[in-house]
Motif scaffolding. Structure first.
Motif, PDB file in Angstrom:
ATOM      1  N   GLY A  23      89.338  71.942  50.993  1.00 23.75           N
ATOM      2  CA  GLY A  23      88.199  71.412  50.235  1.00 23.75           C
ATOM      3  C   GLY A  23      88.512  70.161  49.451  1.00 23.75           C
ATOM      4  N   SER A  99      80.057  71.080  55.268  1.00 28.40           N
ATOM      5  CA  SER A  99      80.722  71.858  56.304  1.00 28.40           C
ATOM      6  C   SER A  99      81.852  72.695  55.710  1.00 28.40           C
ATOM      7  N   PRO A 100      81.873  74.004  56.053  1.00 30.25           N
ATOM      8  CA  PRO A 100      82.978  74.850  55.560  1.00 30.25           C
ATOM      9  C   PRO A 100      84.276  74.626  56.329  1.00 30.25           C
ATOM     10  N   ASP A 101      84.153  74.053  57.511  1.00 30.71           N
ATOM     11  CA  ASP A 101      85.326  73.823  58.348  1.00 30.71           C
ATOM     12  C   ASP A 101      85.783  72.367  58.220  1.00 30.71           C
ATOM     13  N   SER A 131      84.925  67.964  49.463  1.00 29.88           N
ATOM     14  CA  SER A 131      84.485  68.468  50.760  1.00 29.88           C
ATOM     15  C   SER A 131      85.707  68.702  51.671  1.00 29.88           C
TER      16      SER A 131
END
Length: 886
Positions: A23, A99-101, A131
Motif C-alpha cells: 500500500g 486496487s487492492p492488488d 495506493s
C-alpha cells in the motif's frame, strides 16, 4: 537478456514493488542519453512485477501521437470504462488507486507524451503514496516536453530519480561474453567499449551484428568493430533526431560534415549565431547523440549517415560546397578541403583545382592511389585547358593511374607533354615513362621520344633513358632491333651500364639469337639490385626473360618472386602485378611446368583489361606453348578460346601462334601448320630467331611429320638445331635433337635421341622434362632391339616426368613420336572401347554395345590403360579429345 551493472536499479525497483504491494505506491524515474538502456530497465521492471503477480500496464510515448489527446493513456484503455464521449480515464485513475492488488504502470519516452496524458499521470502520481500503484517512467534529456511545466512537476513527485550510467570495461566484457558465449579478447572488448561508449543499446547492436556476420570476439576482428554500421542504431537515431527543431538539425548536419571541428566553425556552416549553435549542440549532447562537446562528434559513425540522409542530394552537395569554402578560408589542409569538394557536384573556381591537385599529390605520395585518382581527375574538370598547371596535373594523374588504368595513364601523359613549360621538363617526363607500358602508349608519345632523342643539350642520363625507351618500343622494327643488338655487342665486360638500358640491349641479343654465354653475365648483373616494386614496370623484366632463355629459370623465378613480394598490398588487378604474373608464367613454362604456367596465365587474363597488351601477348604466348608443347587440349586451349577476340592490338606473330595452338587443340593439323609457319615467317621478318624463346620450327616439324611430309620436317628441325647450337642453351639443343630423333626413322633417329639425352642430362629444370621426353622416345625405339635398355630408358623417363608433375608424359610423347593421335598404339577394338569408356559408359554397357562379354571389355581396358599411361577411367576421360575416330 541479462542486465549488466544495473544492480542498483534492480534493487530499487524490487524494494518499490515490495512497498507498493503493502500500500505504499510511488513514482520512479530513470533518465540517460541515447542508447543508455532505459527501455531495457523498464522491461526488467515489468518482468519482475509479473513474477510477483502484479498487474502490468505499459505504454510508449511517440512523436506521432504527441498531438493526439490521451494518446499514451489510450494504450491503457483496457482499464478504462466507456462513456458517451469515449474512454473514461478519470474513472480509470480512481480504479487504479483503489486496487487492492499491486499495479505497475510503465511509460517509456515520457518526454514525448501528449499534454492530456502528462496531466493525468501528474494527478495519478500525486495520490499514489497511499495506493498499491507503482509508476515507473523513463525519459531522455534534451527533448522539450509538450507541457514543460507539468512534465517537471511530475518528475518532481518521483520518490527516486536515477540517471543510468555507462557500463564499465568489465561490464562490456560481460556483455561480449553473453552474446558470443565465450570471453572476448582484451583488445576486442576494449574496441567495443570505445565504440559504444559503454551504452548497452549500442554495445548489443555492435556485438550481435558482429556475431551474426560470422565474426568472433578476437583481435583479428577488431577492425570490424569500427566498420560495422548497425541498422537498428540508425533507425533509433533517426527516431531521436527527426522531431528536433531546425536549429538542432542544422547543428547536427554541421557536425556530420565537420566532425571534431571547433564550435565557431560549426556555427558558421550551420548558419547559426554562436549562442544558438551552442544551445543546439548542448541539446544534441543531452540527447546522447553527440559526445565530447568541446570538439563535437557523434556517438556512433552510423549517426552521421542518418543526419546526411535528412538532406536531399542537391542540398547535401550545397552543404559540402560551403564546408569546403569554410575550411579553405581557415587554411585547413588540402585533404580536408578536398573531401568536401569531391562530395559536391560542381567546381567553385580556380582555387578548386589547386586544392584538389595538392590533395591528390599528397595522397599519391603516401600510397593512397584511389584517393589520388579521385582528386586529380576532379581537379582536371576545373582546370583551364591551357597552362603549366594542367600539364603538371596530367602528369601526376598519369603517375597515379599506372597501376589501375595503364592505358589512360599513357594517354594522359601524352596530353601533358606539349603543355610543359620547358624542354627540360618534357624530357625528364619522357625519361620516366615506364618501359613496360610503352606498348600501350599513344603514337604521339612515341613521336615525342623520337623528337628528344637527338637533343644534345639535355642531360646525358636523360638522353640515354629516352634512347633506351625508343629502342624497346622499336624492337619490332628489324633495323632498330639489329642496331640495338650491335650496341650490346659493343659493350665492354665489366663496364657500368644502367640496369634498365643493359636489359633492353641484351634482350635484343636474346631475340636475335646471339649466344647465351655473352648475355648471361649481363642479365645477372641487371637483376642483382633491381627488385623493388618499380621493377615491375621497368625493363629489367626483360633481363629475367633472358635468364629463362639461358636455362637459368631458378634465378629468373627468384627475381620475379622478390618483385612480387615488393608489390605488397597492390591488388590482383594492379598492372604491376599482372605484368609480373605474366612474366612468371613464361618462366614457369620454360621449365615445362605446364599446369602451373597455364594457371598463372589464365588467372592474369581473367584479371586483365584487354588494353594491357604486354600482359595479353605474354599470356597468349604461354598458353600456346602449353598446347603445342604438352599436347594440352584442355585448360590452355579453353583459355585461349575465351579470349580469342582480344587480338585487336597484339602483334601478328602472337595472333598466328594462338590460332596455331587452337587448330592443333582440335586436331586440325593442316590448319595448325599453316598458322605456325606464318608465325615463324613473321618472327623471321623481325629478326627474332632464338629457338629457346619460341621453338616454332620444332612444332612445325612434328606437324609436317604427322601429315607425312618428311622433307620440310627435316629442313625445319635442322635449322632449329643450328640456331639452338648458336645460342648455346642446353635445353634448346637437346630439344632440337629430341624432335629431330622423333621424326627420323631407324638407327639415325636412335642416335639423335641418344645425343639429346646426353645434351640434356644434368642441365637443370629447364631441360628436365625434355630429358624425360628423350628417354621415353629412346626407350620406345629400343623395344625391338634391346628390351633391357628400353625398360631402363622408359623407367628413367617415367621417374623424371613424375618428379616434374607430368606423370602422363609417356602417353603424350608416344603421340608425338608417332605423329598421330592417342590411338597410335591401340588396336581397332581397343580404340572403340576406349572411346566408349571415355564417353562415360560402364563395362557392361560397352559389352552390350559391341556384342562382346564384360570380361573381354575388362581385358581390353587393361591394355588401353597400360598403352596410354593412365591409371583408370578418369585418365582416359582426360584423353577423350585425342581419341580420334579416324
Amino acid at each position: 537478456m541479462v542486465l549488466r551493472e544495473r544492480e542498483n536499479e534492480t534493487e530499487l525497483l524490487s524494494a518499490a514493488l515490495d512497498r507498493a504491494s503493502e500500500g505504499g505506491g510511488a513514482l520512479l524515474a530513470f533518465s540517460g542519453p541515447f542508447g543508455i538502456g532505459r527501455s531495457a530497465v523498464l522491461a526488467a521492471a515489468a518482468a519482475a512485477a509479473r513474477d510477483r503477480g502484479a498487474r502490468v500496464l505499459r505504454a510508449l510515448a511517440t512523436t506521432a501521437e504527441r498531438d493526439i489527446p490521451f494518446g499514451v493513456l489510450s494504450q491503457f484503455s483496457c482499464c478504462a470504462t466507456d462513456s458517451e464521449t469515449g474512454p473514461d480515464f478519470g474513472t480509470m485513475r480512481g480504479g487504479l488507486l483503489a486496487s487492492p492488488d499491486p499495479v505497475l504502470l510503465v511509460v517509456d519516452d515520457l518526454q514525448r507524451a501528449d499534454v492530456e496524458s502528462l496531466r493525468w499521470l501528474d494527478r495519478l502520481c500525486a495520490a499514489v503514496a497511499d495506493s498499491a500503484v507503482l509508476v515507473v517512467v523513463a525519459h531522455r534529456d534534451g527533448e522539450q516536453a509538450a507541457d514543460p511545466e507539468t512534465f517537471q512537476r511530475l518528475l518532481g513527485r518521483a520518490a527516486r530519480r536515477g540517471e543510468l550510467r555507462p557500463l564499465s570495461p568489465g561490464g562490456v566484457a560481460a556483455v561480449v561474453r553473453d552474446v558470443f558465449g565465450v570471453p572476448g579478447d582484451e583488445r576486442f572488448t576494449a574496441a567495443c567499449h570505445r565504440a559504444s561508449h559503454g551504452r548497452p543499446f549500442l554495445l548489443n547492436a555492435i556485438a550481435h551484428g558482429l556475431r551474426d556476420s560470422g565474426r568472433r570476439p578476437q583481435e583479428s576482428d577488431v577492425d570490424a568493430v569500427w566498420s560495422l554500421r548497425p541498422s537498428v542504431v540508425a533507425e533509433r537515431a533517426g527516431a531521436v533526431l527527426r522531431p528536433q527543431p531546425e536549429p538542432v538539425l542544422a547543428a547536427a548536419r554541421a557536425v556530420a560534415l565537420l566532425d571534431g571541428a571547433e564550435p565557431d566553425q560549426l556555427a558558421d556552416l550551420a548558419g547559426l549565431a554562436p549562442a544558438e549553435c551552442a544551445a543546439a549542440l548542448a541539446a544534441l549532447a543531452a540527447l546522447g547523440v553527440l559526445v565530447e562537446p568541446a570538439r563535437p562528434r557523434f556517438a556512433h559513425p552510423v549517426i552521421r549517415e542518418v543526419v546526411e540522409n535528412t538532406l536531399e542530394p542537391p542540398e547535401l552537395a550545397e552543404w559540402h560546397r560551403r564546408a569546403a569554402r569554410l575550411l579553405q578560408r581557415a587554411d585547413r589542409p588540402a585533404e580536408a578541403v578536398a573531401e568536401h569538394l569531391l562530395a559536391s557536384d560542381a567546381t567553385q573556381g580556380e582555387w578548386t583545382t589547386g586544392v584538389l591537385h595538392a590533395a591528390g599529390r599528397r595522397a599519391l605520395d603516401r600510397g593512397d592511389v584511389a584517393t589520388a585518382i579521385r582528386c586529380l581527375r576532379r581537379a582536371l574538370l576545373a582546370c583551364p585547358t591551357a597552362g603549366t598547371e594542367r600539364s603538371v596535373l596530367l602528369a601526376d594523374l598519369a603517375e597515379a593511374e599506372r597501376s589501375g588504368a595503364p592505358v589512360a595513364s599513357m594517354r594522359h601523359l601524352s596530353q601533358a607533354l606539349p603543355k610543359f613549360d620547358s624542354d627540360r621538363r618534357r624530357a625528364e617526363a619522357l625519361a620516366d615513362v615506364p618501359p613496360m607500358l610503352l606498348a600501350v602508349a599513344p603514337l604521339s608519345l612515341l613521336a615525342e621520344l623520337e623528337e628528344f632523342r637527338a637533343r644534345e643539350e639535355l642531360d646525358p642520363a636523360v638522353l640515354r633513358a629516352i634512347d633506351t625507351r625508343i629502342r624497346l618500343a622499336r624492337l619490332g622494327d628489324p633495323a632498330w632491333c639489329a642496331d640495338t643488338r650491335e650496341l650490346f655487342d659493343s659493350l665492354v665486360p665489366g663496364e657500368h651500364v644502367d640496369p634498365e638500358r643493359v636489359s633492353v640491349l641484351l634482350y635484343s641479343a636474346t631475340l636475335t639469337g646471339g649466344d647465351a654465354e655473352s648475355v648471361l653475365p649481363w642479365a645477372k648483373r641487371a637483376v642483382a639490385g633491381e627488385h623493388g616494386p618499380g621493377a615491375a614496370f621497368g625493363a629489367v623484366a626483360l633481363a629475367a626473360r633472358t635468364l629463362a632463355a639461358c636455362d637459368e629459370v631458378r634465378a629468373a623465378e627468384q627475381w620475379l618472386a622478390e618483385v612480387t613480394a615488393a608489390l605488397g598490398a597492390r591488388g590482383d588487378r594492379a598492372a604491376e602485378r599482372l605484368i609480373v604474373d605474366a612474366e612468371r608464367a613464361f618462366t614457369v613454362v620454360r621449365s615445362c611446368r605446364y599446369p602451373e604456367a597455364v594457371a598463372l596465365a589464365e588467372s592474369a587474363l581473367r584479371r586483365c583489361d584487354p588494353g594491357l597488351i604486354p600482359v595479353v601477348e605474354r599470356c597468349f604466348e604461354v598458353l600456346s606453348i602449353a598446347v603445342l608443347d604438352s599436347a594440352d587440349t584442355g585448360s590452355a586451349a579453353r583459355a585461349l578460346g575465351r579470349h580469342r577476340e582480344w587480338d585487336h592490338a597484339v602483334q601478328p606473330w602472337v595472333r598466328e601462334l594462338r590460332d596455331a595452338a587452337l587448330a592443333v587443340s582440335v586436331r586440325d593439323t593442316v590448319g595448325g601448320l599453316e598458322h605456325l609457319l606464318e608465325c615463324g615467317r613473321e618472327r623471321d621478318r623481325l629478326g627474332w630467331s632464338n629457338p629457346c624463346l619460341l621453338p616454332w620450327r620444332g612444332w612445325a616439324a612434328l606437324l609436317y611429320h604427322r601429315v607425312q611430309r618428311p622433307g620440310p620436317a627435316a629442313e625445319l628441325i635442322a635449322e632449329e638445331y643450328r640456331r639452338a647450337v648458336a645460342w648455346g642453351a642446353p635445353s634448346g639443343v637437346g630439344r632440337a635433337l629430341r624432335v629431330w630423333g622423333a621424326i627420323t626413322e631407324g638407327e639415325p633417329g636412335v642416335e639423335l635421341l641418344r645425343r639429346a639425352v646426353e645434351a640434356l642430362d644434368g642441365r637443370g629444370p629447364a631441360g628436365t622434362v625434355e630429358l624425360a621426353k628423350a628417354h621415353l622416345m629412346l626407350g620406345r625405339r629400343l623395344l625391338c632391339s634391346d628390351r633391357a635398355e628400353a625398360a631402363a630408358r622408359l623407367n628413367e623417363g617415367d621417374e623424371l616426368a613424375a618428379a616434374c608433375g607430368v606423370p602422363r608424359l609417356r602417353a603424350a610423347e608416344e603421340i608425338a613420336a608417332e605423329g598421330g593421335g592417342a590411338q597410335a598404339e591401340l588396336t581397332r577394338a581397343e580404340l572403340r572401347i576406349a572411346r566408349l569408356v571415355a564417353g562415360g559408359l560402364g563395362n557392361q554397357q560397352v559389352a552390350t554395345e559391341l556384342g562382346v562379354s564384360s570380361r573381354a571389355v575388362e581385358k581390353h581396358l587393361t591394355k588401353v590403360y597400360r598403352k596410354l599411361g593412365v591409371t583408370g577411367r578418369a585418365g582416359l576421360t582426360d584423353l577423350a579429345d585425342s581419341l580420334d575416330p579416324a
